[in-house]
Design an enzyme around this catalytic site. Structure first.
Site, PDB file in Angstrom:
ATOM      1  N   HIS A  33      -2.378  -3.746   5.060  1.00 11.11           N
ATOM      2  CA  HIS A  33      -2.199  -3.368   6.464  1.00 11.11           C
ATOM      3  C   HIS A  33      -3.563  -3.074   7.083  1.00 11.11           C
ATOM      4  O   HIS A  33      -4.468  -2.562   6.432  1.00 11.11           O
ATOM      5  CB  HIS A  33      -1.268  -2.158   6.608  1.00 11.11           C
ATOM      6  CG  HIS A  33      -1.807  -0.910   6.011  1.00 11.11           C
ATOM      7  ND1 HIS A  33      -2.507   0.032   6.748  1.00 11.11           N
ATOM      8  CD2 HIS A  33      -1.763  -0.427   4.743  1.00 11.11           C
ATOM      9  CE1 HIS A  33      -2.848   1.023   5.964  1.00 11.11           C
ATOM     10  NE2 HIS A  33      -2.419   0.778   4.727  1.00 11.11           N
TER      11      HIS A  33
ATOM     12  N   CYS B 110       0.837  -1.192   0.000  1.00 10.57           N
ATOM     13  CA  CYS B 110       0.000   0.000   0.000  1.00 10.57           C
ATOM     14  C   CYS B 110       0.876   1.247   0.000  1.00 10.57           C
ATOM     15  O   CYS B 110       1.978   1.247   0.546  1.00 10.57           O
ATOM     16  CB  CYS B 110      -0.902  -0.008   1.235  1.00 10.57           C
ATOM     17  SG  CYS B 110      -2.070   1.371   1.283  1.00 10.57           S
TER      18      CYS B 110
ATOM     19  N   ARG C 177       3.042   4.754   6.387  1.00  9.36           N
ATOM     20  CA  ARG C 177       3.379   4.051   7.631  1.00  9.36           C
ATOM     21  C   ARG C 177       3.827   2.619   7.392  1.00  9.36           C
ATOM     22  O   ARG C 177       4.129   1.904   8.352  1.00  9.36           O
ATOM     23  CB  ARG C 177       2.171   4.057   8.567  1.00  9.36           C
ATOM     24  CG  ARG C 177       1.715   5.452   8.968  1.00  9.36           C
ATOM     25  CD  ARG C 177       0.376   5.436   9.646  1.00  9.36           C
ATOM     26  NE  ARG C 177      -0.664   4.995   8.727  1.00  9.36           N
ATOM     27  CZ  ARG C 177      -1.929   4.789   9.062  1.00  9.36           C
ATOM     28  NH1 ARG C 177      -2.320   4.986  10.308  1.00  9.36           N
ATOM     29  NH2 ARG C 177      -2.810   4.393   8.160  1.00  9.36           N
TER      30      ARG C 177
ATOM     31  N   ASP D 173       0.467   3.771   1.713  1.00  7.43           N
ATOM     32  CA  ASP D 173       0.449   4.361   3.049  1.00  7.43           C
ATOM     33  C   ASP D 173       1.881   4.550   3.569  1.00  7.43           C
ATOM     34  O   ASP D 173       2.673   3.608   3.580  1.00  7.43           O
ATOM     35  CB  ASP D 173      -0.340   3.454   4.000  1.00  7.43           C
ATOM     36  CG  ASP D 173      -0.643   4.118   5.324  1.00  7.43           C
ATOM     37  OD1 ASP D 173       0.314   4.548   6.010  1.00  7.43           O
ATOM     38  OD2 ASP D 173      -1.828   4.192   5.694  1.00  7.43           O
TER      39      ASP D 173
ATOM     40  N   CYS E  30      -6.421   0.183   6.764  1.00  3.42           N
ATOM     41  CA  CYS E  30      -6.158   0.774   5.441  1.00  3.42           C
ATOM     42  C   CYS E  30      -7.294   1.719   5.035  1.00  3.42           C
ATOM     43  O   CYS E  30      -8.462   1.335   4.984  1.00  3.42           O
ATOM     44  CB  CYS E  30      -6.007  -0.330   4.408  1.00  3.42           C
ATOM     45  SG  CYS E  30      -5.722   0.257   2.727  1.00  3.42           S
TER      46      CYS E  30
END
Length: 195
Positions: A93, A37, A41, A39, A96
Site C-alpha cells: 500500500h 501488510c 488500514r 497496517d 507504507c
C-alpha cells in the site's frame, strides 16, 4: 470495547441471516492467498468486498516474502498444498511505514533492522531508478511498487510454488498496491503459473 463490538456484530449478522455462522463454520475453500501488510488500514476482506472464507490471509510489515520466515512459509504451504489456492496476491500500500523506514539510515534496533534489511535489498537492486526520483512521496510510492514486484519474484522462487507450477499449473501470482487516499487497488505485476 472490542468484545462489546464483537457481540453487536455477531448479533447483527444473525439478525440478517440466522444461518450465517453455521454456514461460515463449514466454509474454508478460498481461491486466494493474500500476503499483505500488517497496517490496520488495509484489511483484505474489506477492501476487496469479500466474505470470510473467500481469502486466506497472511500479514507482516511491508508484505514481505522472506524464505526464512517460517510463519509465511507455513501459510504458503498450507494455502498451496492443502487449500489448493488458484491465486496468490502480494498487496502493498502507498504510504507504507515499513517502506519509509527502510529508506532511511535510522537505527530501529535489532529485530526491526533485520526485517527492514530485506527492503534495503530492493532499494539496492533499483538504486538508479529510485535515486532519479526527487519527490519523496513519489520515491516512496515507487519503492512500494518495486517491493511488491520483488516479493512476487521471491514467491516464484520458493520450492512450494515451483512444485505446484510443475505438478498442477497453479497458482498465478499477482502484485497489487492499495491506495490509502482513494481506496483503489492498482495491479503492478503478474506472473502466470509456470512462466
Amino acid at each position: 470495547k472490542l468484545l462489546q463490538e464483537n457481540k453487536k456484530w455477531a448479533s447483527d449478522k444473525i439478525g440478517v441471516d440466522p444461518d450465517y455462522f453455521e454456514r461460515l463454520s463449514h466454509l474454508q475453500t478460498p481461491e486466494f492467498l493474500w500476503i499483505g501488510c500488517s497496517d490496520s488500514r488495509v484489511p483484505a476482506n474489506e477492501i476487496t468486498n469479500t466474505q470470510p472464507g473467500e481469502i486466506f490471509v497472511h500479514r507482516n510489515i511491508a508484505n514481505m516474502v522472506v524464505n526464512t520466515d517460517v510463519n509465511l512459509v507455513a501459510v504458503l504451504d498450507y494455502a498451496v498444498t492443502h487449500l489448493k489456492v488458484k491465486h496468490i496476491i502480494v498487496c502493498g500500500h502507498y504510504g507504507c511505514g515499513g517502506i519509509k523506514a527502510a529508506d532511511t539510515k535510522i537505527d530501529y534496533r535489532h529485530v526491526l533492522n533485520m526485517w527492514l534489511r530485506n527492503i534495503k535489498d530492493v532499494i539496492r537492486h533499483h538504486r538508479q531508478e529510485l535515486d532519479a526520483i526527487t519527490d519523496t512521496e513519489a520515491r516512496t510510492n515507487r519503492l512500494v511498487e518495486l517491493n511488491v514486484q520483488e516479493q512476487v519474484y521471491n514467491l516464484a522462487k520458493t520450492t512450494i510454488i515451483q512444485r505446484s507450477w510443475k505438478r498442477d499449473k497453479r497458482p498465478d501470482l499477482h502484485g497489487w498496491v492499495y491506495g490509502l487516499k482513494d481506496g483503489l487497488i492498482k495491479p503492478v505485476y503478474e506472473m502466470k503459473a509456470g512462466t
